[in-house]
Structure formats: structure tokens, C-alpha cells
Write a protein that holds these residues in place. Structure first.
Motif, PDB file in Angstrom:
ATOM      1  N   LEU A  62       0.841  -1.189   0.000  1.00  0.00           N
ATOM      2  CA  LEU A  62       0.000   0.000   0.000  1.00  0.00           C
ATOM      3  C   LEU A  62       0.879   1.244   0.000  1.00  0.00           C
ATOM      4  O   LEU A  62       1.748   1.399   0.859  1.00  0.00           O
ATOM      5  N   SER A  65      -0.360   7.163  -0.434  1.00  0.00           N
ATOM      6  CA  SER A  65      -1.521   7.846  -1.021  1.00  0.00           C
ATOM      7  C   SER A  65      -2.768   6.970  -1.030  1.00  0.00           C
ATOM      8  O   SER A  65      -3.888   7.489  -1.094  1.00  0.00           O
ATOM      9  N   THR A  66      -2.598   5.650  -0.978  1.00  0.00           N
ATOM     10  CA  THR A  66      -3.761   4.753  -0.994  1.00  0.00           C
ATOM     11  C   THR A  66      -4.085   4.167   0.373  1.00  0.00           C
ATOM     12  O   THR A  66      -5.154   3.581   0.552  1.00  0.00           O
ATOM     13  N   THR A  67      -3.191   4.339   1.343  1.00  0.00           N
ATOM     14  CA  THR A  67      -3.407   3.721   2.650  1.00  0.00           C
ATOM     15  C   THR A  67      -4.631   4.298   3.354  1.00  0.00           C
ATOM     16  O   THR A  67      -5.378   3.580   4.028  1.00  0.00           O
ATOM     17  N   SER A  69      -7.437   5.127   2.298  1.00  0.00           N
ATOM     18  CA  SER A  69      -8.710   4.573   1.827  1.00  0.00           C
ATOM     19  C   SER A  69      -8.767   3.056   1.958  1.00  0.00           C
ATOM     20  O   SER A  69      -9.786   2.440   1.627  1.00  0.00           O
ATOM     21  N   ALA A  70      -7.687   2.443   2.436  1.00  0.00           N
ATOM     22  CA  ALA A  70      -7.665   0.985   2.587  1.00  0.00           C
ATOM     23  C   ALA A  70      -8.556   0.567   3.751  1.00  0.00           C
ATOM     24  O   ALA A  70      -8.586   1.233   4.795  1.00  0.00           O
TER      25      ALA A  70
END
Length: 215
Positions: A62, A65-67, A69-70
Motif C-alpha cells: 500500500l 496515497s492509498t493507505t 482509503s484501505a
């Protein structure tokens, strides 16, 4: 109770008196890159030597920048399996199930059935914790001597995959010191439970592995 069927069983055999890890990042074809993909399993003695700590990391690689929304998949049960009599069949399980921003923990308790199918042991709820938001201080709860955490963490596993590929290709004979950490700057979704050894029992040596199971 809800019946779940396994889609993934990535595990490691660990002896409780040692620090043992197993790693697998996006290598299982059925779940590669999905939110039920187990990247690492850790089992070790706690800072309190009367406790054992079990850690399952999911959703490897991850980016920062995507963590944020995980999320944990509410259709996936994560199950820590504990074999106390050396027959490689789980005698106890600790189950973790996410619901509405919380992680619920059940056990350790004898499983309703062993093997690839599991039933959530709803009569054995031992703790719950708010899932920690990315960038926030970790939320940890305790109950009955157990401690619980769920949320994003920096991936602690070190692996130099570029050098590993060179070794496999026959272009190198070993790893460099220091190597390059392929996972630097990436995160995982972690589930952590700390358990008094007295709740596990057995001969003093255990085998343990972790599975993710989809409804």
C-alpha cells in the motif's frame, strides 16, 4: 453464526519460544492485490513474558496515497490457528472480524470445526477495538488480560527483491549488506492480538498459522 469458506490459507509453523515470521507478498494468485491477501504472519513472546503476540498483516504494498482509503473486508474472517498437542490440527482459534469501523475478536476457543471451513464463535467475544485511521495514534484496547489492535502500519518486512531476482537468475551468489528494502515506504493493514500464555496452555510448545477466509 455465519459460515465462511476459505479462499486463502497462507500460514507458517511457529514455535512459541522463538520469534518466527513468514512472508508472502502478492504471490497467491487467487487473492493477489486483494484485501484478503496475507503478506506476513508473526508470532512472538510479548514484552510481558507471560504473553504471546500474534500479528497478521494484509494488503501489502500500500502506498501512502492509498493507505488512507484501505479497509478491512467485512466478508473476510482472519483466523489465528493454535495447535497445542503437535498434531498439526488447530486446538484453539482466535478469530478477527471487521464490522462498521471496529475489529471484533473471538477466542481463544476450540473451533466449531477444524480445517478449511470455519464458524464465527459468536459466544466467545473477548474484545473489540476501533480500527485506527491512517496517520493517527494507534488505538489499543485491553480486556481480560488480552490486548487488541487493527489498522494500517508501515510494512516491517525487509526484502531485497531485485537482488533476490539476480540470485535466482544465477547472476549473483548472495545478498548485499546492506541490501535495498523493496518494501520501504509501503504499508500493510495489521491485526494484532496479545494473549496470556495461560489462555493457551498445552505442552509449552505450539504450532501456529493464520488464514483469511471469505464468506
Amino acid at each position: 453464526m455465519k459460515k465462511l469458506k476459505t479462499v486463502l490459507g497462507i500460514g507458517a509453523i511457529a514455535v512459541a519460544s522463538f520469534f518466527i515470521i513468514a512472508a508472502d507478498h502478492i504471490d497467491a494468485p487467487a487473492v493477489a492485490g486483494g484485501n484478503s491477501d496475507i503478506t506476513d504472519f508473526y508470532a512472538f513472546q510479548g514484552q510481558n513474558e507471560d504473553n504471546l503476540v500474534f500479528v497478521a498483516n494484509l494488503q501489502g504494498l500500500l502506498s501512502p496515497s492509498t493507505t488512507g482509503s484501505a479497509t478491512f473486508n467485512e466478508n473476510v474472517l482472519v483466523e489465528f490457528n493454535i495447535d497445542t498437542d503437535q498434531d498439526n490440527i488447530e486446538d484453539l482459534v482466535i478469530q478477527a472480524v471487521p464490522r462498521n469501523g471496529k475489529m471484533y475478536f473471538f477466542g481463544p476457543i476450540a473451533p466449531a470445526q477444524t480445517g478449511l471451513n470455519s464458524m464465527i464463535q459468536t459466544n466467545a467475544l473477548t474484545g473489540e477495538v476501533d480500527i485506527t485511521a491512517y496517520g493517527s495514534a494507534p488505538v489499543i484496547t485491553t480486556n481480560g488480560g488480552m490486548s487488541f489492535f487493527a489498522g494500517p502500519r508501515d510494512d516491517p518486512f525487509f526484502m531485497d527483491f531485485a537482488q533476490f531476482s539476480e540470485i535466482i537468475a544465477g547472476n549473483a551468489t548472495g545478498f548485499n549488506s546492506p541490501g535495498a528494502d523493496t518494501f520501504a515506504g509501503t504499508n500493510v493493514m495489521s491485526i494484532v492480538v496479545e494473549v496470556p500464555k495461560s489462555m493457551i496452555g498445552g505442552s509449552g510448545t505450539i504450532n501456529t498459522w493464520v488464514e483469511s477466509k471469505r464468506k
